[in-house]
Scaffold this active site. Sequence first.
Site, PDB file in Angstrom:
ATOM      1  N   GLN A  73       0.826  -1.218   0.000  1.00 50.70           N
ATOM      2  CA  GLN A  73       0.000   0.000   0.000  1.00 50.70           C
ATOM      3  C   GLN A  73       0.861   1.268   0.000  1.00 50.70           C
ATOM      4  OE1 GLN A  73      -3.055   0.654  -0.631  1.00 50.70           O
ATOM      5  NE2 GLN A  73      -3.641  -1.490  -0.839  1.00 50.70           N
ATOM      6  N   SER A  74       2.087   1.163  -0.484  1.00 49.50           N
ATOM      7  CA  SER A  74       2.998   2.306  -0.478  1.00 49.50           C
ATOM      8  C   SER A  74       2.487   3.460  -1.349  1.00 49.50           C
ATOM      9  CB  SER A  74       4.365   1.845  -0.996  1.00 49.50           C
ATOM     10  OG  SER A  74       5.176   2.963  -1.290  1.00 49.50           O
ATOM     11  N   ASN A  75       2.356   4.637  -0.726  1.00 44.26           N
ATOM     12  CA  ASN A  75       2.020   5.841  -1.492  1.00 44.26           C
ATOM     13  C   ASN A  75       3.190   6.254  -2.376  1.00 44.26           C
ATOM     14  OD1 ASN A  75      -0.624   6.406  -0.214  1.00 44.26           O
ATOM     15  ND2 ASN A  75       0.619   6.691   1.638  1.00 44.26           N
ATOM     16  N   ALA A  77       5.347   4.226  -3.812  1.00 47.24           N
ATOM     17  CA  ALA A  77       5.375   3.368  -5.007  1.00 47.24           C
ATOM     18  C   ALA A  77       4.338   3.848  -6.025  1.00 47.24           C
ATOM     19  CB  ALA A  77       5.104   1.917  -4.601  1.00 47.24           C
TER      20      ALA A  77
END
Length: 326
Positions: A73-75, A77
């Site tokens: 859920q990396s913003n 990325a």
Amino acid sequence: MSGKIALSTWPTPLEPMPRLARALGLGEGDLWAKRDDLTGLGGGGNKVRKLEWTVGGALAEGADTLVTTGAAQSNHARLTAAAGARLGLDVVLVFPGTPESATGGSGNLVLDGLFGARIFWAGDGEPSTLAQAAEDVCEQLRREGGRPYLIPFGGSSSLGARGYVDGGNELLVQLPEVRHVVVAVGSGGTMAGLIGALGEERVLGVHCGAVSEPASAVAGFAGGLTGRSVTPGALRVRTDQVGAGYGVLNEPVLEAMRTAATLEGIVLDPVYSGRAMAGLIQAVRDGDVRRGERTVFLHSGGLPGLFGHAQTVHRCVTALHGFKAV
Ligand SMILES: *Cc1c(COP(=O)(O)O)cnc(C)c1O
């Protein structure tokens, strides 16, 4: 060498939060939101300012592919995927776990797919496994004749942190008398950059549990950035909002999200910006932030992550208020 590129329109808005200020017992003009959730690329967020420097570095080196890592859920990325799309670069995101373990495949993952990024699932293992997997992906791309550029976890390096020297300087023009800037600490680059512009005294970080030694991480980037030694012990980092750990919703954070939403119509996320707001509220209660002191909440974004966070979605939906027709 590195040349900064433009990925958004600046400055981001600085908006007063008078209803929240009053509810916390502050003066109406004391509390402001620096809306870095409104950076105009790929759904917005604090990673855009860092990418202006790191992707600038990639272009200067003639890269054709951006590679980075993070949680599913990396913003960061998601915004790397968006930056690649805007600039015509391929993007490979290296995530831990498996497609099956990525709960529901929602939130940021939806946008990663939309931006056309490729995902490499590194499986389970130590955090070092993830970094190694990213190196391996780069090596494979090079063997295939590609020119990969590896952006570190969270986009944080002394280079990426320069984006928040820019952000801090932008804020000083908007509110020269700023006394506190409250910011979520993930990998630490955002706080480090703000310190570069505003000094150690004015920046209050709220640890989100993403790294084991937040003050050391911030001090490391800030030292590389400013060229002077920055002591971890001299930094204002609150560690009281981590709760059960990184990414796990806790009650004060949900309460802070509700407070910001119901008093100001501002959406925070359960992993970062909600924790920063919970830390700000606690800092007011502790007397670390006082009436009459101009205080800025750095809204770092994270909205897509809210929709990828099953626990938070459930709590918000079950709290829906009914309206009875008579
Ligand atoms: C990454 C992130 C942060 C933390 O920024 P760092 O520079 O990694 O400390 C805060 N808020 C949001 C929404 C983020 O995505």
